[in-house]
Write an enzyme that holds these catalytic residues in place. Structure first.
Site, PDB file in Angstrom:
ATOM      1  N   HIS A 189       0.832  -1.206   0.000  1.00 44.70           N
ATOM      2  CA  HIS A 189       0.000   0.000   0.000  1.00 44.70           C
ATOM      3  C   HIS A 189       0.868   1.259   0.000  1.00 44.70           C
ATOM      4  O   HIS A 189       0.543   2.248  -0.678  1.00 44.70           O
ATOM      5  CB  HIS A 189      -0.921  -0.001   1.220  1.00 44.70           C
ATOM      6  N   HIS A 238       2.177  -3.949   9.174  1.00 49.86           N
ATOM      7  CA  HIS A 238       3.539  -3.702   8.714  1.00 49.86           C
ATOM      8  C   HIS A 238       4.363  -3.060   9.821  1.00 49.86           C
ATOM      9  O   HIS A 238       3.815  -2.408  10.727  1.00 49.86           O
ATOM     10  CB  HIS A 238       3.549  -2.783   7.479  1.00 49.86           C
TER      11      HIS A 238
END
Length: 272
Positions: A194, A236
């Protein structure tokens, strides 16, 4: 003569040091070396045999052939210490920023909004929207920009999926990927897909679209929010997002190098 032998045996029985529990007192201490004469007498006896000549060399070869995991690294290098320290700092920061990682987190009530911000940087909506705009576009310049954007998005998905499959780094929290993540093969943590997509798209728009200054600022803030949202929901690490931003910029530079001209885009559109 028999009387003297019986008296000697009686003295031995009466001597308390000859008992079994006190025999260790008659032995020399372990740290005290034996006299040279006794060692010479022991070595000159018929039972003394020299060690085989190949034992020392065999032991040295076995010590040299120890597996690497059995060898203790007593003096680690500076690079190893620095890498371990940075990795520990990265994990600690990611844990602290993961305030929406679970339902029991401190910001669990805002998890839906944070996930929605992350969805705006997903590959499936961007590819679908780009194809729809490409079909609806009627200008050559618009088709050229949209087709190169589609190429950049496909390049981003393939690059991120390949690197994640190669490195296979897990996120800081035990969170399962969503359905859209499986569609784009974005199932591991490094690099953040992303973040790379948001950085690449924002840089692409800043370079090829005429935007006002407030819109340009909002575009940069959107890319940063997308990367931060992935850390906040626990998908993440911080270094995954930073690496994703760097990867997105490199992908933009690569697309600029292989930019397809208007004629090439028209040829591809007509063939499609």
């Amino acid at each position: 003569m028999p009387g003297s032998q019986s008296r000697a045996r009686a003295r031995d029985r009466n001597n308390i040091l000859n008992r079994a529990e006190f025999l260790s007192l008659n032995q020399p201490p372990k740290g005290v070396p034996e006299p040279r004469g006794s060692s010479a007498r022991k070595g000159s006896g018929p039972s003394a045999q020299p060690p085989p000549p190949g034992d020392g060399a065999r032991e040295r070869r076995q010590s040299q052939q120890l597996p690497e995991e059995d060898c203790m690294q007593l003096n680690p290098s500076f690079k190893g210490i620095a890498f371990s320290s940075l990795l520990a700092i990265d994990i600690c920061m990611s844990k602290r920023l993961g305030v929406c990682a679970g339902r029991a987190a401190s910001w669990a009530s805002a998890r839906s909004i944070i996930k929605l911000i992350g969805v705006t940087g997903h590959g499936v909506p961007w590819i679908g929207g780009t194809i729809l705009c490409l079909v609806k576009s009627s200008t050559l310049a618009g088709q050229e920009v949209l087709l190169n954007l589609l190429l950049a998005l496909l390049l981003d998905i393939m690059t991120v999926a390949g690197m994640q499959k190669l490195i296979k780094r897990r996120g800081p929290f035990d969170t399962s990927p969503g359905l859209l993540d499986y569609l784009t093969m974005d199932v591991y943590a490094f690099p953040a897909g992303h973040a790379s997509r948001a950085a690449m798209v924002s840089k692409f728009f800043l370079s090829h679209l005429v935007l006002a200054v407030p819109l340009r600022v909002l575009l940069v803030l959107w890319a940063l929010c997308v990367g931060l949202s992935r850390v906040m929901i626990g998908r993440h690490h911080v270094t995954d997002v930073v690496s994703g931003f760097a990867l997105g910029y490199l992908q933009f530079r690569l697309v600029e190098l292989v930019w397809m001209s208007s004629n090439t885009c028209q040829m591809l559109i007509s063939a499609w």
